[in-house]
Design a protein around this motif. Structure first.
Motif, PDB file in Angstrom:
ATOM      1  N   ARG A   1     -26.162  15.698   0.763  1.00  0.00           N
ATOM      2  CA  ARG A   1     -27.123  16.182  -0.236  1.00  0.00           C
ATOM      3  C   ARG A   1     -28.211  15.144  -0.517  1.00  0.00           C
ATOM      4  O   ARG A   1     -29.370  15.486  -0.715  1.00  0.00           O
ATOM      5  CB  ARG A   1     -26.368  16.514  -1.544  1.00  0.00           C
TER       6      ARG A   1
ATOM      7  N   THR B   1     -20.167  15.442   1.703  1.00  0.00           N
ATOM      8  CA  THR B   1     -21.000  16.450   1.042  1.00  0.00           C
ATOM      9  C   THR B   1     -22.039  15.796   0.141  1.00  0.00           C
ATOM     10  O   THR B   1     -23.229  16.167   0.152  1.00  0.00           O
ATOM     11  CB  THR B   1     -20.114  17.410   0.226  1.00  0.00           C
ATOM     12  N   TYR B   2     -21.611  14.807  -0.626  1.00  0.00           N
ATOM     13  CA  TYR B   2     -22.522  14.119  -1.533  1.00  0.00           C
ATOM     14  C   TYR B   2     -23.634  13.400  -0.770  1.00  0.00           C
ATOM     15  O   TYR B   2     -24.823  13.538  -1.085  1.00  0.00           O
ATOM     16  CB  TYR B   2     -21.741  13.125  -2.388  1.00  0.00           C
TER      17      TYR B   2
END
Length: 212
Positions: A208, A204-205
């Protein structure tokens, strides 16, 4: 009264030692943070016992005083000078709400970052990543949301939010800027879930960062 055999207690301590060593080697217990627990024996009339890591211990080393037994309220059930980890009350609430057999809590950079990114929304959304299957969720392009709770200084304030926050099919919750609690039917399953969450948080990081 929930009871357990001495050999069950020692087996739980052994499981905690093995998982502690493995996760410490990954740097998931910085500065004595984190805690681990394994339920010991049956649940009878709402009462149970679990083995939990002692407070303030360096989890990268092993000593004879790394673990203790506590009851469903987080109180020691044997004579000891040890104190249970600070967040033991959160373990108590997770056991009561889920009936699970083990709970592992670690602090990592990725779970801290994503918990803050999505803290105002109250949950971390994750969709279409293969490792969601490690949580026993098998539908195509699955979407989950991992609950994020506020990181109050007073642990009882957090503990009272746990039961309502839990999403039945998602075996984890995150405290904002703090860390993940992952659980399972036993230590093996809790470890698998924890590893899956950490992969999903890093994914997820990094996604992003790519602006996706």
């Amino acid at each position: 009264m929930s009871v357990y055999l001495l050999e069950d207690r020692q087996r739980a301590f052994g499981e905690l030692m093995e998982i502690k060593e493995l996760l410490a080697s990954r740097g998931w217990f910085p500065a004595t943070s984190g805690n681990l627990s394994v339920r010991v024996g049956p649940v009878l009339d709402g009462q149970f016992r679990f083995a939990v890591t002692a407070s303030g211990k360096d989890k990268s080393v092993h000593t004879a005083e790394d673990y203790l037994m506590v009851d469903e309220n987080g109180q020691p059930v044997e004579a000891t000078s040890l104190k249970p980890s600070a967040e033991t009350l959160i373990h108590c609430e997770i056991y009561k709400a889920t009936g699970c057999g083990a709970i592992f809590h670690v602090h990592t950079v990725y779970n801290n970052i994503v918990s803050d990114l999505f803290g105002d929304e109250g949950a971390i959304p994750i969709q279409g990543v293969e490792l969601i299957k490690a949580l026993n969720i098998w539908e195509e392009d699955a979407r989950i949301t991992v609950p994020v709770l506020p990181n109050y200084a007073e642990i009882p304030r957090i503990a009272e939010l746990v039961a309502e926050a839990i999403v039945p099919r998602v075996p984890g919750i995150v405290l904002r800027n703090h860390g993940i609690y992952a659980w399972g039917a036993n230590a093996f399953e809790a470890k698998r879930h924890l590893e899956a969450f950490e992969f999903l948080f890093e994914h997820t990081y990094r996604t992003r960062l790519l602006g996706r």
